[in-house]
Design an enzyme around this catalytic site. Structure first.
Site, mmCIF file in Angstrom:
data_model
loop_
_atom_site.group_PDB
_atom_site.id
_atom_site.type_symbol
_atom_site.label_atom_id
_atom_site.label_comp_id
_atom_site.label_asym_id
_atom_site.label_seq_id
_atom_site.Cartn_x
_atom_site.Cartn_y
_atom_site.Cartn_z
ATOM 1 N N CYS A 187 1.002 -1.404 0.037
ATOM 2 C CA CYS A 187 0.010 -0.062 0.145
ATOM 3 C C CYS A 187 0.784 1.201 -0.036
ATOM 4 O O CYS A 187 2.009 1.304 0.548
ATOM 5 C CB CYS A 187 -0.793 0.146 1.231
ATOM 6 N N ARG A 244 4.553 0.596 -6.335
ATOM 7 C CA ARG A 244 4.700 -0.267 -5.262
ATOM 8 C C ARG A 244 3.839 -1.316 -5.431
ATOM 9 O O ARG A 244 3.835 -2.419 -4.635
ATOM 10 C CB ARG A 244 4.328 0.542 -3.895
ATOM 11 N N TRP A 261 -3.011 -2.559 -1.500
ATOM 12 C CA TRP A 261 -2.617 -3.845 -1.956
ATOM 13 C C TRP A 261 -3.220 -4.810 -0.892
ATOM 14 O O TRP A 261 -3.155 -4.771 0.443
ATOM 15 C CB TRP A 261 -1.232 -3.854 -1.888
ATOM 16 N N ASN A 308 -1.358 1.891 6.022
ATOM 17 C CA ASN A 308 -0.431 0.908 5.558
ATOM 18 C C ASN A 308 0.043 0.061 6.578
ATOM 19 O O ASN A 308 0.025 0.383 7.801
ATOM 20 C CB ASN A 308 0.862 1.320 5.001
ATOM 21 N N GLY A 309 -0.303 -1.367 6.463
ATOM 22 C CA GLY A 309 0.000 -2.412 7.667
ATOM 23 C C GLY A 309 -1.099 -3.292 7.817
ATOM 24 O O GLY A 309 -1.940 -3.464 7.110
ATOM 25 N N GLU A 321 18.384 -15.897 -9.658
ATOM 26 C CA GLU A 321 17.951 -14.458 -9.806
ATOM 27 C C GLU A 321 17.418 -14.422 -11.247
ATOM 28 O O GLU A 321 16.163 -13.802 -11.374
ATOM 29 C CB GLU A 321 19.053 -13.320 -9.800
ATOM 30 N N LYS A 353 13.227 -13.242 -11.909
ATOM 31 C CA LYS A 353 13.009 -12.147 -12.641
ATOM 32 C C LYS A 353 11.812 -12.687 -13.885
ATOM 33 O O LYS A 353 10.809 -12.145 -13.950
ATOM 34 C CB LYS A 353 14.044 -11.632 -13.582
ATOM 35 N N GLU A 355 8.451 -13.493 -11.916
ATOM 36 C CA GLU A 355 8.035 -12.330 -11.635
ATOM 37 C C GLU A 355 7.280 -11.537 -12.595
ATOM 38 O O GLU A 355 5.942 -10.959 -12.350
ATOM 39 C CB GLU A 355 8.989 -11.188 -10.851
ATOM 40 N N HIS A 395 19.688 -34.634 -10.134
ATOM 41 C CA HIS A 395 18.793 -35.191 -9.006
ATOM 42 C C HIS A 395 17.639 -34.950 -8.865
ATOM 43 O O HIS A 395 16.878 -34.724 -7.799
ATOM 44 C CB HIS A 395 19.839 -34.791 -7.482
ATOM 45 N N LYS A 437 6.210 -3.645 -4.405
ATOM 46 C CA LYS A 437 7.657 -3.207 -4.360
ATOM 47 C C LYS A 437 8.362 -3.615 -3.124
ATOM 48 O O LYS A 437 9.579 -4.104 -3.131
ATOM 49 C CB LYS A 437 7.801 -1.839 -5.012
HETATM 50 O O1 M6R Z 1 13.578 -4.253 -0.427
HETATM 51 P P1 M6R Z 1 14.159 -5.463 -0.369
HETATM 52 O O2 M6R Z 1 15.405 -5.874 -1.092
HETATM 53 O O3 M6R Z 1 14.303 -6.109 1.283
HETATM 54 O O4 M6R Z 1 12.968 -6.755 -1.032
HETATM 55 C C1 M6R Z 1 13.257 -7.999 -0.887
HETATM 56 C C2 M6R Z 1 12.486 -8.836 -1.726
HETATM 57 O O5 M6R Z 1 10.985 -8.302 -1.519
HETATM 58 C C3 M6R Z 1 12.556 -8.119 -3.383
HETATM 59 O O6 M6R Z 1 13.990 -8.473 -3.750
HETATM 60 C C4 M6R Z 1 11.737 -8.979 -4.316
HETATM 61 O O7 M6R Z 1 12.099 -10.232 -4.418
HETATM 62 C C5 M6R Z 1 11.772 -8.370 -5.740
HETATM 63 N N1 M6R Z 1 10.297 -8.027 -6.418
HETATM 64 C C6 M6R Z 1 12.666 -8.868 -6.800
HETATM 65 O O8 M6R Z 1 12.783 -8.782 -7.864
#
Ligand code: M6R
Length: 613
Positions: free
Chosen positions: A2, A27, A77, A103-104, A486, A490, A493, A509, A608
């Site tokens: 949020c 976000r 969110w 937020n929260g 990674e 990507k 996501e 394995h 985000k």
């Molecule tokens: O802000 P942070 O680096 O602590 O965030 C950690 C993860 O939420 C963040 O890296 C998330 O996996 C991203 N969406 C990756 O692209």
């Protein structure tokens, strides 16, 4: 997650708040809303979907030009309750006097709701947030407490995390913001006040800001303001800071998506991260110096983080163990916070976070602090909770990252960890001066990022061939195993294609059972000591008809003969290879998502910065 933006001042609040909401879109959210308090009347407009729909609704209804007073706005969110218009914020209390954005998560919403219902208070939404605004209203409408006292009384009774902004039409010249666990920033400019869940909606208006600390409230009344505590009515110091974010960071420039812009920025950001820190044969990390004796003598090093930052942590482990010969344990922050821990007062805990606000990472830091460890933050946001809660740290300095899929933050984190590994090695005498010098000679390798970016069209063409794949395997060894993780993250996501990263040999394995003619397997193949072994792994997949994509710095014919597609990257050192390979995989995922016509910057369901557990 949020987002909050709020304004109090003499101007029409709508354009300011709508612009702020657009800047918060990165976000991740699923509904948006706005409330304006003018002439002792509260007007609320909410929509499920995007901010543009809210903006359109305001313009059509002629409200847009017409609110000189205070306003609060929110991107939601969903956590408690569906992402629909009723559940969108702002929420108001039953009397219609009080309106709030939050937020929260309010954890004890259920007993409070039951109590309020027993007092005949009617609820409209399914949210935990409405419970909080109703509780504030309950105290205020009893008539014994003023607005500020009512907010304080309500906050003292809720558990959980919150950043809130509240207005009350019975005290129209007051706006109150409060935080516990969920960040809030107050921007100040003459007789105007701005509140944001981060600086993005504020930066255009003022650089003078206060990062509210946990359990603090900001009370703005007419043209004055005070910082006070949620626990009691005391006046706290106003710690005004000047922020140095640039408004450019929040614009896409010539790019269609922030992610694309941020991939391209890496040519500068990696250099920014190391500038002034890598000099000839020495590393300077001023942010750690106060604690350097304890850091270099630590018995154990732990790295904790989430998501992409956790992948950077795995690379950090490899580099620190390789150069400094100190064992490093890497753990997801969400596990670290609850697992039995071997952390003690001779340990160093490195917490990595782009945003500096990830709830699990903050909880892990808190735990490490409680066990007496030295906590080191590797973080991108000055003034963030990670920066403030750790004993010391190293900023990644890559500028504001807007795309939900982290790109430039990852390569900056890896750069920081590389410097830290070399500095530890220097202190531990596990490296000599000439090797230090060679390892710190970045100029040539950083320039090679340009040649990757020049190959963008080639990467795009390869990516588009695979845009209809259902599953992907990403395979690499050593430093390139986290790169594989990674790359797979990507792709998941932003393209919603299922992808897994594995150490290349581990594929035998289990995952090899998935391989068939439709399954692409992306191998990261540096010409190093594992080269021949990876070729055997490729052969194993090839003989099961799997499709092979190779990212390599080797021009050997054998790779060409094995690959369906091969992306060549320039020769560089071992460390820089993994940075270059990462950028290739970022572009690869980006073009698959663009090929699928998906919203790259705001992937579904993602936020985000994950500020709830
Ligand atoms: O802000 P942070 O680096 O602590 O965030 C950690 C993860 O939420 C963040 O890296 C998330 O996996 C991203 N969406 C990756 O692209």
């Amino acid at each position: 997650m949020c987002g909050i933006v709020a304004y109090k001042g003499p101007k029409n609040c709508y354009p300011i708040l709508i612009d702020g909401l657009h800047r918060l879109e990165y976000r991740g959210y699923d509904s948006a809303g706005i409330a304006c308090l003018s002439d002792e009347k509260i007007t609320i407009t909410k929509r499920s979907g995007k901010v543009i729909q809210l903006e359109h609704g305001l313009k059509v209804n002629g409200k847009y030009e017409n609110c000189n007073g205070s306003g609060i706005a929110h991107t939601r969110w969903a956590t408690h309750g569906k992402p629909n218009q009723i559940n969108a914020h702002p929420h108001k209390d039953d009397s219609g006097n009080i309106v709030l954005v939050h937020n929260g998560i309010i954890e004890n919403y259920d007993p409070i709701k039951k109590f309020l219902k027993s007092k005949k208070i009617k609820f409209k939404s399914e949210t935990d947030t409405e419970v909080l605004v109703q509780l504030i209203g309950y105290f205020f409408n009893k008539g014994k407490l003023n607005f500020e006292q009512s907010v304080r009384a309500a906050l003292q009774r809720v558990d959980g995390a919150y950043g809130i902004v509240v207005l009350n039409k019975k005290e129209p010249d007051v706006m109150i913001a409060a935080r516990k666990g969920s960040p809030l920033v107050l921007g100040i400019k003459d007789n105007e006040f701005f509140i944001g869940s981060d600086v993005s909606p504020i930066i255009k208006h003022t650089q003078q800001i206060i990062y509210l600390e946990d359990s603090q409230m900001a009370v703005m009344k007419s043209e004055e303001y005070k910082i006070t505590s949620i626990d009691k009515d005391v006046s706290l110091p106003k710690k005004v800071e000047k922020i140095d974010f640039k408004i450019d960071d929040y614009d896409k420039g010539k790019f269609k998506y922030f992610m694309h812009k941020e991939i391209h920025e890496q040519i500068h950001t990696i250099r920014n991260t190391i500038t002034g820190r890598a000099k000839k044969d020495r590393v300077y990390l001023n942010g750690l110096m106060e604690y350097w004796t304890q850091i270099k003598e630590a018995d154990k090093i732990f790295i904790t983080a989430c998501g992409t930052s956790w992948h950077a942590g795995l690379i950090g482990k490899n580099l620190i163990e390789r150069f400094a010969e100190v064992p490093v344990h890497v753990e997801y922050a969400s596990e670290f916070r609850y697992n039995k821990t071997l952390v003690d007062n001779k340990s160093v805990v490195i917490a990595i976070s782009q945003s500096g606000e990830t709830a699990d990472t903050l909880a892990a830091i808190k735990k490490a602090n409680e066990y007496g460890a030295i906590t080191v933050g590797v973080c991108n946001v000055a003034g963030s909770s990670v920066a403030r809660e750790t004993n010391c740290g190293i900023f990644t300095r890559c500028g504001h990252e807007v795309g939900v899929a982290s790109t430039k933050a990852f390569t900056a984190q890896v750069s920081v960890l590389y410097l830290l590994a070399l500095k530890l090695a220097d202190s531990n005498d596990t490296i000599n001066r000439s090797s230090m010098k060679a390892h710190l000679d970045f100029d040539d390798s950083i320039n090679k990022i340009k040649s990757i970016l020049k190959k963008e069209n080639e990467i795009r063409k390869v990516a588009l061939k695979y845009k209809n794949a259902k599953d992907f395997l990403y395979l690499g060894r050593g430093l390139n195993f986290p790169v594989a993780l990674e790359g797979a993250l990507k792709l998941k996501e932003i393209s919603y294609i299922h992808a897994e990263g594995y150490p290349a040999a581990e594929m035998k394995h289990g995952p090899i059972a998935l391989v068939d003619k439709d399954m692409p397997n992306l191998f990261i193949v540096p010409k190093d000591k594992t080269y021949d072994k990876i070729i055997s792994n490729i052969e194993e997949i090839k003989s099961r008809k799997g499709k092979i994509i190779i990212v390599t710095d080797s021009r050997d014919k054998i790779l060409k003969s094995l690959a369906n597609d091969l992306i060549l990257i320039p020769k560089t050192n071992h460390y820089m290879f993994c940075q270059l390979a990462t950028i290739v995989l970022q572009l690869f995922a980006y073009y698959i998502a663009v090929g699928k016509k998906l919203n790259v910057d705001q992937p579904r369901n993602l936020a985000k910065s994950v500020t709830v557990e």
